[in-house]
Scaffold this active site. Structure first.
Site: not given
Lengths: 306, 290
Positions: A143, A206, A242
């Site tokens: 991430d 995300k 996400k």
């Protein structure tokens, strides 16, 4: 490989259609009122559990806490083996080896934040070595955070090149690109950052680090879901979304699932293409699941805190 | 000169009291409330099991703050509630007269008794631990101290037939020791309970310490008795449901106060009979010496 964009990146991103702010908010609010009950709710809860990226990103994280959380990721409710495992465990890079040992052979993914999370204010070399260490230690998902400062200053090429470089470092590992929408201010920026990240090769986009308020919201997620849907239509490549941060209740989680189905489509209703970054959400999902099974409301005393 | 138009009546909406706010029922339903002689009084909110859930969440949230206050401070706040009740005396008297079917004079007596009962339990707040706890003599070089602590979230079913005094007699002893309560008002006479909620809201009682629901006992009591986040249950008003509720409560090992043979709450000097069941005793051993 990043996509080649004809002409300047800036002209391309500013050529994207603007987002109708009021329209997006009303659409998200409208979809949030949909009522999901009984068997559909049961399925939604199990799907949401399978989509959870169980996250602990605290300065106070200890190996013990990470091991406990890993056990919970594999078997969320020790009293009920029918509860599925979560999608992945998400930790800081220095906790990867601990988590990898605890998760070995379980099928639960191991995500790590990297590239100077959460602010991302380090040099590219540091970001790349951060990523390389994480992948080496056994992370299957990375991430990364984008350089919001560069993005807001209009230096899109810098953001693009960083994502491309980090993606190269990732190798087999999936790359999730954190846009930190709470700092991007407008929906137009969210759309531009989404397309930029997708073209640069992101496997997932995300919403947030969870360290900035507002974190994930329904309208922002809606804009991002539109981006992955349209990106697939344009290029044929599917990418995931996400939302992370601030999703705490089963009701919230189900609202996101409704959004996924209505905006992106059924293809995205899968842990491979949609994740929920959360920590406290899992307990609420378990409580609601127990409630559906027994008919009696459950309480937080019956679940682990971490 | 133009004639003055008649004033439009401002009717009161009887709502629930959850977490310090006055929401309508989540279900949007209401039910007609009649006086003892059968005439229509008002419509009260008809709470659903989701309102029970919300009330339990509010009570749980309020518990650390309320139980963490000093006993003296809790006593002060409860006394303040009695002051607010006194200020609404006429309103209570009218509602009690209609609900219980008693004369105006008797209603005044009942309101006085209810306020006095509240003051009585307010006074108990900082005296419980002296009576229930204490230092124990042990055969060894230890200080051994027993200390009462509140049980947690307590579900209370208000007794029927005494719309205010009965209500106060079961609610005050639960919260005076630091518990938080989810109370289901008398199904037939809920209006004084709503007025009491307004008195609670205008005193310094933190939101969520007392939550008051109006509606059908048969609908609200089972989810309350089965709720895993409720720690104890006072079945004063359970009537014929008592056995079933006790069984439900047993699934999560709740403390249960069974309904007495008659209106045992009506005793003018109830002592700790309704306080003690909702306390846990913690005993601490501490070595003596240097």
């Amino acid at each position: 490989m990043p996509d080649t964009i004809p002409g300047s990146l800036r002209a391309y991103l500013h050529g994207l259609p603007g987002v109708d702010e009021v329209g997006v908010q009303r659409r998200a609010a409208g979809l949030a009122t949909r009522s999901i009950k009984t068997t559909a709710k049961r399925q939604a809860i199990d799907l949401a559990i399978r989509m959870v990226d169980l996250t602990t990103l605290e300065g106070a994280d200890t190996p013990g806490k990470v091991r406990a959380l890993a056990a919970k990721a594999v078997r969320p409710d020790p009293a009920d083996p029918s509860v599925p495992s979560v999608a992945a465990l998400c930790v800081y890079p220095d906790m990867i080896s601990t988590a990898a040992r605890a998760l070995a052979g379980t099928g639960v993914g191991l995500a790590s934040v990297a590239t100077g999370f959460p602010a991302g204010r380090t040099s590219l070399e540091v970001k790349l070595s951060d990523t390389a260490t994480a992948v080496e230690a056994g992370a299957s998902e990375i991430d990364m955070v984008i350089d919001r400062g560069a993005f807001l200053a209009g230096d899109y090429a810098k953001v693009f090149d960083e994502i491309v470089a980090v993606k190269e470092q990732c190798g087999e590992a999936h790359l999730k690109v954190i846009l930190e929408t709470g700092e991007l201010v407008t929906y137009d920026n969210v759309r531009r950052a989404s397309w930029l990240a997708l073209h640069a090769g992101a496997d997932f986009i995300k919403t947030s680090t969870g360290k900035v308020t507002p974190a994930a919201t329904l309208p922002v997620t809606l804009v991002m879901l539109e981006a992955v849907r349209d990106y697939q239509a344009a290029t044929g490549r599917q990418a995931g979304v996400k939302p992370a941060g601030g999703i705490r209740t089963t009701k919230d989680a189900i609202r996101y699932l409704v959004l996924v189905k209505e905006i992106a489509g059924d293809d995205w209703l899968d842990p491979a293409w949609f994740r929920l970054g959360a920590s406290t959400l899992l307990n609420d999902l378990l409580m609601q699941r127990t409630k559906l099974g027994t008919g009696q409301y459950s309480g937080p005393d019956y679940y682990t805190i971490d | 000169m133009a004639e003055t138009p008649p004033r439009i009546a401002v009717r009161r909406t009887y709502k629930l009291y959850v977490g310090g706010a006055f929401p309508r029922s989540e279900s949007g339903r209401s039910y007609p409330v009649t006086s003892a002689d059968g005439s229509h009084l008002a419509n009260a909110a008809l709470a659903s099991r989701k309102d029970v859930r919300d009330a339990v969440v509010a009570a749980r949230k309020a518990f650390p703050g309320w139980s963490g206050r000093t006993a003296y401070n809790r006593g002060q706040i409860l006394y303040r509630v009695a002051e607010m009740m006194e200020g609404r005396r006429e309103q209570f008297a009218a509602e009690v007269a209609a609900a219980d079917g008693v004369s105006a004079a008797r209603a005044q007596e009942l309101v006085s008794a209810a306020v006095d009962r509240w003051v009585y339990y307010a006074g108990w707040a900082d005296k419980i631990s002296q009576v229930v706890g204490g230092a124990n003599p042990v055969a060894g070089p230890f200080f051994n101290l027993s200390e009462p602590e509140p049980t947690g979230v307590v579900g209370v079913l208000a007794p029927g037939g005494s719309s205010l005094l009965g209500l106060v007699s079961v609610l005050a002893p639960v919260i005076t020791s630091g518990n938080t309560a989810v109370l289901v008002a008398d199904e037939r006479a809920p209006l004084p309970a709503v007025t009491l909620a307004e008195a609670l809201a205008t005193s310094d009682l933190p939101g969520g310490v007392a939550n008051i629901l109006t509606g059908r006992l048969a609908e609200l009591a089972p989810p309350l008795a089965g709720h895993a986040d409720v720690n104890a249950l006072d079945l004063a008003g359970a009537g014929g449901l008592a056995a079933e509720l006790e069984e439900l409560a047993a699934t999560t090992l709740k403390r249960v106060l069974r309904p007495g043979p008659e209106d045992d709450w009506a005793d003018a000097d109830p002592g700790l009979a309704r306080v003690r069941p909702f306390l846990e005793i913690k005993t601490v051993w501490h070595p003596i010496g240097r």
